[in-house]
Design a protein around this motif. Structure first.
Motif, short mmCIF file in Angstrom:
data_model
loop_
_atom_site.label_atom_id
_atom_site.label_comp_id
_atom_site.label_asym_id
_atom_site.label_seq_id
_atom_site.Cartn_x
_atom_site.Cartn_y
_atom_site.Cartn_z
N ARG A 180 0.89 0.41 -6.14
CA ARG A 180 1.49 0.94 -7.38
C ARG A 180 2.50 2.04 -7.07
N TYR A 181 2.15 2.86 -6.07
CA TYR A 181 3.06 3.95 -5.67
C TYR A 181 4.39 3.37 -5.18
N TYR A 182 4.33 2.36 -4.31
CA TYR A 182 5.55 1.73 -3.80
C TYR A 182 6.34 1.07 -4.93
N PHE A 183 5.63 0.48 -5.89
CA PHE A 183 6.30 -0.18 -7.00
C PHE A 183 7.11 0.83 -7.83
N LYS A 184 6.52 1.99 -8.09
CA LYS A 184 7.22 3.04 -8.84
C LYS A 184 8.44 3.54 -8.08
N LYS A 185 8.32 3.58 -6.75
CA LYS A 185 9.42 4.05 -5.91
C LYS A 185 10.44 2.95 -5.62
N LYS A 186 10.19 1.75 -6.21
CA LYS A 186 11.06 0.60 -6.03
C LYS A 186 11.16 0.15 -4.57
N LYS A 187 10.07 0.35 -3.85
CA LYS A 187 9.98 -0.15 -2.47
C LYS A 187 9.25 -1.49 -2.54
N TRP A 188 10.02 -2.54 -2.78
CA TRP A 188 9.45 -3.82 -3.17
C TRP A 188 8.62 -4.50 -2.08
N ILE A 189 9.14 -4.51 -0.85
CA ILE A 189 8.45 -5.22 0.24
C ILE A 189 7.10 -4.57 0.55
N PRO A 190 7.04 -3.24 0.73
CA PRO A 190 5.71 -2.61 0.96
C PRO A 190 4.76 -2.84 -0.21
N ALA A 191 5.30 -2.84 -1.43
CA ALA A 191 4.45 -3.07 -2.61
C ALA A 191 3.87 -4.49 -2.57
N ILE A 192 4.72 -5.46 -2.27
CA ILE A 192 4.26 -6.86 -2.17
C ILE A 192 3.18 -7.00 -1.11
N ASN A 193 3.38 -6.36 0.05
CA ASN A 193 2.40 -6.44 1.14
C ASN A 193 1.03 -5.91 0.73
N ARG A 194 1.05 -4.82 -0.03
CA ARG A 194 -0.22 -4.22 -0.48
C ARG A 194 -0.93 -5.12 -1.49
N PHE A 195 -0.19 -5.65 -2.44
CA PHE A 195 -0.80 -6.51 -3.46
C PHE A 195 -1.27 -7.83 -2.85
N ARG A 196 -0.52 -8.33 -1.88
CA ARG A 196 -0.92 -9.56 -1.19
C ARG A 196 -2.21 -9.33 -0.38
N ALA A 197 -2.34 -8.14 0.19
CA ALA A 197 -3.54 -7.80 0.97
C ALA A 197 -4.79 -7.89 0.11
N VAL A 198 -4.67 -7.45 -1.13
CA VAL A 198 -5.82 -7.50 -2.05
C VAL A 198 -6.23 -8.95 -2.29
N ILE A 199 -5.25 -9.82 -2.50
CA ILE A 199 -5.54 -11.24 -2.76
C ILE A 199 -6.08 -11.95 -1.52
N ASP A 200 -5.51 -11.63 -0.36
CA ASP A 200 -5.89 -12.32 0.88
C ASP A 200 -7.21 -11.82 1.46
N GLU A 201 -7.45 -10.51 1.36
CA GLU A 201 -8.60 -9.92 2.05
C GLU A 201 -9.75 -9.54 1.11
N TYR A 202 -9.43 -9.30 -0.15
CA TYR A 202 -10.46 -8.84 -1.08
C TYR A 202 -10.43 -9.64 -2.39
N GLU A 203 -10.38 -10.95 -2.25
CA GLU A 203 -10.18 -11.81 -3.42
C GLU A 203 -11.37 -11.82 -4.38
N THR A 204 -12.54 -11.41 -3.90
CA THR A 204 -13.73 -11.40 -4.77
C THR A 204 -13.91 -10.07 -5.51
N THR A 205 -12.98 -9.14 -5.33
CA THR A 205 -13.13 -7.83 -5.97
C THR A 205 -12.56 -7.83 -7.38
N ILE A 206 -12.79 -6.72 -8.07
CA ILE A 206 -12.34 -6.59 -9.47
C ILE A 206 -10.84 -6.36 -9.58
N TYR A 207 -10.17 -6.19 -8.44
CA TYR A 207 -8.74 -5.87 -8.46
C TYR A 207 -7.83 -7.08 -8.27
N THR A 208 -8.41 -8.24 -8.08
CA THR A 208 -7.61 -9.45 -7.81
C THR A 208 -6.68 -9.78 -8.97
N GLU A 209 -7.18 -9.69 -10.19
CA GLU A 209 -6.37 -10.02 -11.38
C GLU A 209 -5.14 -9.12 -11.46
#
Length: 285
Positions: A180-209
């Motif tokens: 979220r921090y990277y998204f606010k700073k318009k740092k798109w690639i780091p933001a994408i990497n962080r959100f993708r990490a949640v889906i790839d590594e922690y897909e069963t958590t409450i943050y996937t949606e």
């Protein structure tokens, strides 16, 4: 005559040797019993101190019991109790050192699964802030995974699985915070990497949606609408009734939120008209 004397001397020497051996054996047994008694006394003193809440003295007595008779069955038990004494009053560093020594010295002890469980707890209970305590989080997860892998049928493994779920939620939360921090700073690639990490590594958590929704937002913002649609479909397929799906839908349909508010307003207006109409009817009756 000399032969008789020689035989007599041999018999005397043999009897003396047997007598000395028996005496040594008796002394050894007595000494062992005395040592075991001292061990039991030190162990009992440790237990009483632990019950009183004097955990430091308790750990000292348990260590003393272990050192007194290292070959006895009480030695590993005493070492484990010393670690538990430190853990019971949050002396985590001391408990960890004791437990690390324990698993090296007693690698075949019957309660080794508990030692690893306690080691995991020592790291787990130090987690306070997911933004800062990354080392404690990772260490706790490592110990619990090791426990589940090597002692899968134990009650400790069941609790370890539950705690790993909580740890994964914590790690996913950290990834989302940074994303979220990277998204606010318009740092798109780091933001994408962080959100993708949640889906790839922690897909069963409450943050996937939310992670899926954020990817929709990022890709739509930078003009990659096909990618945005891909994640929106994935979100819709798995979480169609969630608030994050509605938000992603509104990214593609800018009028969605406006129409939704208008619909609610119209329903409220129609209800008000109907209520007024019923009131007029009841007056005419």
């Amino acid at each position: 005559m000399q032969i008789v004397r020689f035989i007599f001397l041999i018999l005397i020497s043999t009897l003396l040797l047997i007598s000395c051996a028996k005496e040594k054996q008796v002394k050894s047994v007595i000494q062992e019993k005395n040592l075991e008694l001292q061990v039991l006394e030190a162990y009992e003193e440790g237990l009483n101190s632990l019950k009183r809440g004097d955990v430091l003295f308790a750990a000292k007595k348990f260590n003393e019991a272990e050192v007194l008779f290292p070959q006895s069955e009480w030695a590993p038990k005493s070492a484990l109790m010393a670690a538990y004494s430190y853990y019971s009053q949050d002396y985590y560093e001391d408990a960890i050192l004791e437990l690390q020594r324990f698993v090296k010295v007693y690698p075949f002890y019957k309660d080794l699964d508990y030692a690893y469980y306690l080691l995991g707890l020592c790291w787990y209970e130090q987690i306070i802030d997911e933004k800062k305590d990354l080392q404690t989080i990772i260490k706790a997860k490592e110990k619990f995974i090791f426990l589940i892998k090597n002692y899968p049928e134990t009650e400790y493994s069941l609790d370890a699985e539950f705690k790993i779920d909580i740890i994964n939620d914590t790690l996913a939360s950290k990834e989302m915070y940074i994303g979220r921090y990277y998204f606010k700073k318009k740092k798109w690639i780091p933001a994408i990497n962080r959100f993708r990490a949640v889906i790839d590594e922690y897909e069963t958590t409450i943050y996937t949606e939310e992670a899926l929704h954020r990817l929709v937002e990022v890709y739509y913002t930078i003009g990659l609408k096909d990618e945005a649609k891909k994640y929106a479909k994935l979100l819709g397929y798995n979480y169609q009734s969630s608030k994050w799906y509605e938000r992603s839908y509104s990214v593609f349909d800018k009028m969605y939120e406006k129409n939704k508010k208008k619909l609610k307003k119209d329903k409220k207006k129609n209800y008000s008209i109907l209520k007024k109409f019923k009131s007029i009817l009841s007056q005419n009756e």
